[in-house]
Design an enzyme around this catalytic site. Structure first.
Site, PDB file in Angstrom:
ATOM      1  N   ALA A  37       0.835  -1.203   0.000  1.00  0.00           N
ATOM      2  CA  ALA A  37       0.000   0.000   0.000  1.00  0.00           C
ATOM      3  C   ALA A  37       0.871   1.255   0.000  1.00  0.00           C
ATOM      4  O   ALA A  37       0.619   2.207  -0.746  1.00  0.00           O
ATOM      5  CB  ALA A  37      -0.938  -0.005   1.208  1.00  0.00           C
ATOM      6  N   ASP A  38       1.893   1.265   0.827  1.00  0.00           N
ATOM      7  CA  ASP A  38       2.836   2.384   0.846  1.00  0.00           C
ATOM      8  C   ASP A  38       3.525   2.545  -0.503  1.00  0.00           C
ATOM      9  O   ASP A  38       3.630   3.648  -1.046  1.00  0.00           O
ATOM     10  CB  ASP A  38       3.909   2.154   1.919  1.00  0.00           C
ATOM     11  CG  ASP A  38       3.451   2.565   3.308  1.00  0.00           C
ATOM     12  OD1 ASP A  38       2.658   3.502   3.411  1.00  0.00           O
ATOM     13  OD2 ASP A  38       3.906   1.942   4.274  1.00  0.00           O
ATOM     14  N   LEU A  39       4.035   1.441  -1.040  1.00  0.00           N
ATOM     15  CA  LEU A  39       4.805   1.510  -2.273  1.00  0.00           C
ATOM     16  C   LEU A  39       3.936   1.940  -3.450  1.00  0.00           C
ATOM     17  O   LEU A  39       4.346   2.754  -4.286  1.00  0.00           O
ATOM     18  CB  LEU A  39       5.465   0.165  -2.547  1.00  0.00           C
ATOM     19  CG  LEU A  39       6.492  -0.258  -1.492  1.00  0.00           C
ATOM     20  CD1 LEU A  39       6.915  -1.709  -1.695  1.00  0.00           C
ATOM     21  CD2 LEU A  39       7.702   0.654  -1.517  1.00  0.00           C
TER      22      LEU A  39
END
Length: 415
Positions: free
Chosen positions: A170-172
């Site tokens: 999700a961050d990436l």
């Protein structure tokens, strides 16, 4: 050789992973990225294990998201800190932030104020769940977003055992989508002369890659669930046991299916296996029949046989095996940087390669930005080297010198 974003200045106010990853992508493309950190440092400097260095003080997590950047320390709550940020904003093309909604406003650095300082500024704002809506401003970290955005319900051995994706996806994805939005806004600025705010979130970035899982519900009315290591719509397509472990086989059309069936001595025209729709309906039986045949030989045998037939198949590699693989190295997916403490280290490299029309490829990154010396410890004879993730505040003096030079040049043009 100039990178595609050479000359673009990125002011990176973000921390942890999503924003820093997006900023790193822009730096890989040749942008000059100034990472602004609180005097105590980006919190990911303390995330581990593993830690490396003589005193085990360097986080490998931080190293993953901060190559090709300069680090300065600023207390943005102080008058001096806000003044410095405003000066940097005037000289920047892009600002990246992932504070909770309202934090910049309270610091006197609202988006309106930032655009007063620099109407051409492109602002990338990354939040957990969006800045508005009934849960706008809600804090979010990767695993929380994976669960809330439905990804964990699609991952794992069954509906009863939801799993997180091993990488902080999700961050990436938020960083990737954010960088993509920044490049689009910079292109638009060439026509309009004005910047804009680009928004994304961990939630949006995961929902944005639901793809066929999303339409299974929105159009087909079916709630998809975890299917373990097998595809949600295609059979056979997944991981299969053989004599000495597991291999992956991906059959995407009927021609490939006939080749696999013949190899495994399965009748490809048997009614329950004739079409993909049939095979998926009888997937459990199909997997059992295939694994019975595969049990006769080991992975090397089957990968060679499938390769000769032109059927997509592969091993399941551990991370160390991936980075030892000649194909990974041939694609520039490892870059060497000279870290001032660790010496030469290898980092996962950028996923893009650029060639000129005559086939010349930039070998290893892009030029050091104008006005900056090549970082201490790097190979000063090679202008194409990537630069190592910076030590906390190591570029305070260099960035201030650069800023003063830019301001003086700008003042000279006005006169």
């Amino acid at each position: 050789m100039q990178g595609p974003l050479s000359g673009i200045v990125v002011l990176d106010l973000s921390r942890a992973l999503a924003g820093p990853h997006g900023a790193q992508m822009l730096g890989d493309l040749g942008a000059h990225v100034i990472k602004v950190e609180h005097p105590s440092g980006d919190e990911s400097r303390g995330w581990g294990p593993p830690f490396v260095g003589p005193d085990q003080e360097i986080s490998t997590y931080f190293l993953a998201a901060n190559r090709n950047k300069r680090s300065i320390t600023v207390d943005m709550k102080s008058d001096e800190g806000r003044e410095l940020i405003e000066r940097l904003v005037r000289q920047s093309d892009v600002l990246i932030e992932n504070f909770r909604t309202g934090v910049l406003d309270r610091l006197g650095l609202s988006f309106g104020r930032l655009h007063e300082l620099n109407p051409r500024l492109v602002i990338l704002s990354i939040t957990g769940f969006g800045h508005d809506g009934p849960e706008g401003g809600r804090p979010g970290y990767d695993q929380i977003a994976q669960g809330e955005a439905g990804l964990m319900s699609l991952t794992g051995p069954s509906r009863d055992e939801p799993y997180r994706v091993g990488a902080s996806i999700a961050d990436l994805l938020a960083g990737i989508h954010g960088a993509y939005g920044v490049v689009a806004a910079l292109y638009e600025r060439e026509r309009t002369g004005r910047g804009r705010v680009v928004r994304t979130s961990l939630l949006a970035s995961v929902v944005g890659v639901h793809s066929y899982h999303g339409t299974a519900w929105t159009v087909g009315g079916r709630v998809p669930g975890a299917g373990g290591n097998h595809h949600a719509s295609i059979a056979p397509y997944g991981a299969f046991r053989c004599a000495d472990g597991m291999i992956q086989i991906a059959v995407a059309n009927e021609g490939q299916w006939r080749k696999v069936a013949t190899l495994l001595d399965i009748d490809p025209e048997i009614t329950k296996y004739t079409t993909n729709r049939d095979r998926f309906a009888y997937r459990d039986e199909l997997i059992a029949d295939m694994e019975k045949a595969l049990a006769v030989h080991g992975r090397a045998h089957w990968l060679a046989a499938l390769g000769e037939l032109g059927v997509p198949a592969g091993a399941i590699r551990s991370i160390d095996e991936v980075y030892a693989w000649d194909q990974v190295r041939s694609q520039g997916l490892l870059v060497t940087v000279d870290h001032p403490v660790l010496g030469p280290i290898e980092l996962p490299g950028p996923p893009l390669r650029f060639e000129t029309p005559d086939g010349f490829e930039t070998p290893d990154g892009f030029e050091t930005p104008d006005g900056f010396e090549t970082p201490e410890g790097s190979n000063g004879e090679d202008p194409h080297r990537h630069t190592p993730p910076p030590a906390l505040g190591q570029d305070n003096d260099a960035v201030l010198d650069w800023l003063r030079e830019r301001e003086q040049t700008e003042e000279g043009r006005r006169e």
